[in-house]
Design an enzyme around this catalytic site. Structure first.
Site, PDB file in Angstrom:
ATOM      1  N   CYS A   1       0.843  -1.198   0.000  1.00 21.52           N
ATOM      2  CA  CYS A   1       0.000   0.000   0.000  1.00 21.52           C
ATOM      3  C   CYS A   1       0.883   1.255   0.000  1.00 21.52           C
ATOM      4  CB  CYS A   1      -0.918  -0.038   1.227  1.00 21.52           C
ATOM      5  SG  CYS A   1      -2.165   1.251   1.256  1.00 21.52           S
ATOM      6  N   CYS A   2       1.902   1.279   0.863  1.00 23.12           N
ATOM      7  CA  CYS A   2       2.811   2.433   0.907  1.00 23.12           C
ATOM      8  C   CYS A   2       3.616   2.555  -0.388  1.00 23.12           C
ATOM      9  CB  CYS A   2       3.774   2.311   2.083  1.00 23.12           C
ATOM     10  SG  CYS A   2       3.087   2.798   3.665  1.00 23.12           S
TER      11      CYS A   2
ATOM     12  N   CYS B   1      -1.178   8.404   7.346  1.00 19.31           N
ATOM     13  CA  CYS B   1      -2.536   8.151   6.869  1.00 19.31           C
ATOM     14  C   CYS B   1      -3.424   7.747   8.047  1.00 19.31           C
ATOM     15  CB  CYS B   1      -2.526   7.027   5.837  1.00 19.31           C
ATOM     16  SG  CYS B   1      -1.646   7.432   4.327  1.00 19.31           S
TER      17      CYS B   1
ATOM     18  N   CYS C   1      -3.519   4.163   9.678  1.00 17.02           N
ATOM     19  CA  CYS C   1      -2.214   3.656  10.141  1.00 17.02           C
ATOM     20  C   CYS C   1      -1.573   4.561  11.185  1.00 17.02           C
ATOM     21  CB  CYS C   1      -1.265   3.515   8.948  1.00 17.02           C
ATOM     22  SG  CYS C   1      -1.944   2.517   7.632  1.00 17.02           S
TER      23      CYS C   1
ATOM     24  N   CYS D   1       7.526   4.070   5.717  1.00 15.43           N
ATOM     25  CA  CYS D   1       6.642   3.852   4.564  1.00 15.43           C
ATOM     26  C   CYS D   1       7.431   3.358   3.355  1.00 15.43           C
ATOM     27  CB  CYS D   1       5.890   5.128   4.218  1.00 15.43           C
ATOM     28  SG  CYS D   1       6.954   6.453   3.653  1.00 15.43           S
TER      29      CYS D   1
HETATM   30  S1  SF4 Z   1       0.372   4.742   5.626  1.00 15.55           S
HETATM   31 FE1  SF4 Z   1      -1.215   3.134   5.569  1.00 15.55          FE
HETATM   32  S2  SF4 Z   1      -2.868   3.862   4.238  1.00 15.55           S
HETATM   33 FE2  SF4 Z   1      -1.051   5.200   3.931  1.00 15.55          FE
HETATM   34  S3  SF4 Z   1      -0.057   4.348   2.150  1.00 15.55           S
HETATM   35 FE3  SF4 Z   1       0.925   3.384   3.937  1.00 15.55          FE
HETATM   36  S4  SF4 Z   1      -0.234   1.500   4.405  1.00 15.55           S
HETATM   37 FE4  SF4 Z   1      -1.443   2.746   2.934  1.00 15.55          FE
END
Ligand code: SF4
Length: 236
Positions: free
Chosen positions: A114-115, A198, A201, A225
């Site tokens: 996701c990151c 985010c 998280c 991240c």
């Molecule tokens: S902080 Fe969380 S929601 Fe944001 S990009 Fe990374 S995993 Fe995804």
């Protein structure tokens, strides 16, 4: 010798330099880097307290210095509001975002992926599109377990210098700077957050580790991240 080439013992400097000396050192690092890299020096502004301190320092060195912000669909409303206010004040800040479709709740199942998609990819794009040779960050070596080994000037990707001008500042000194120079910050800090990311998280914690509220319950807890650990140059 240029401060950019220093081999100082940073762990000693964290304790030995006073606040004013740290501020002067940070400005000098940015000044020398701007003289060397000109407009290919760009500040990465995450809108966190450390980034806004670095942005303010850079603007004091030269108001023409440019920057970029990476945002995601999961940023809290307060952060989006703060981003919009900041960009209105500084139109030389470019905003990068990845709007591609991803799996639902990817931040729970595969937070690294996701990151990578939502944060690392837009940083790579910013570096490519803005012609960056030196990017400036708000990293600090006292911020958490994953941030102890960085240097003030690094070249993790060949041809891309990373400047960490407030690496030796303590959390207290960042707040000291922001208060003294009345630099606006994200309203979420007043709620008790110490490190912002985010919404899914990021939690409020009382842990000693400043980044302990990030990615709680996942393998990334208190971690990164990927912006500071993954290769960023798409072309060498
Ligand atoms: S902080 Fe969380 S929601 Fe944001 S990009 Fe990374 S995993 Fe995804």
């Amino acid at each position: 010798m240029s401060l950019l080439d220093n081999k100082d013992n940073l762990k000693n400097l964290v304790e030995e330099l006073n606040f004013k000396e740290k501020v002067e050192r940070s400005k000098q690092l940015i000044k020398e880097a701007y003289e060397r890299y000109g407009d290919s020096l760009v500040v990465a502004n995450s809108l966190g307290k450390d980034s806004v301190a670095v942005w303010d320092l850079a603007k004091k060195v030269n108001p023409k210095i440019r920057g970029f912000i990476v945002t995601t669909r999961f940023k809290p409303a307060e952060t989006v509001k703060f981003m919009n206010e900041t960009v209105k004040r500084y139109p030389e800040l470019r905003v990068y975002k990845n709007d591609s479709t991803i799996e639902d709740r990817l931040y729970e199942t595969h937070p690294d992926l996701c990151c990578d998609i939502l944060k690392v990819e837009p940083v790579k794009r910013a570096i490519e599109e803005m012609g960056v040779k030196c990017w400036v960050t708000g990293l600090r070596c006292t911020e958490g377990r994953t941030r102890t080994d960085f240097k003030e000037v690094e070249e993790r990707d060949r041809g891309l210098i990373k400047l960490n001008p407030i690496l030796i500042w303590k959390e207290r000194e960042v707040w000291q700077y922001l208060a003294l120079y009345q630099v606006p910050v994200n309203a979420l800090y007043a709620e008790g957050y110490r490190s912002l990311g985010c919404e899914p998280c990021t939690k409020i914690t009382n842990d000693d580790n400043e980044r302990a509220g990030r990615w709680i319950g996942t393998s990334k807890c208190g971690g990164e991240c990927g912006i500071h650990t993954r290769p960023l140059k798409t072309r060498v």
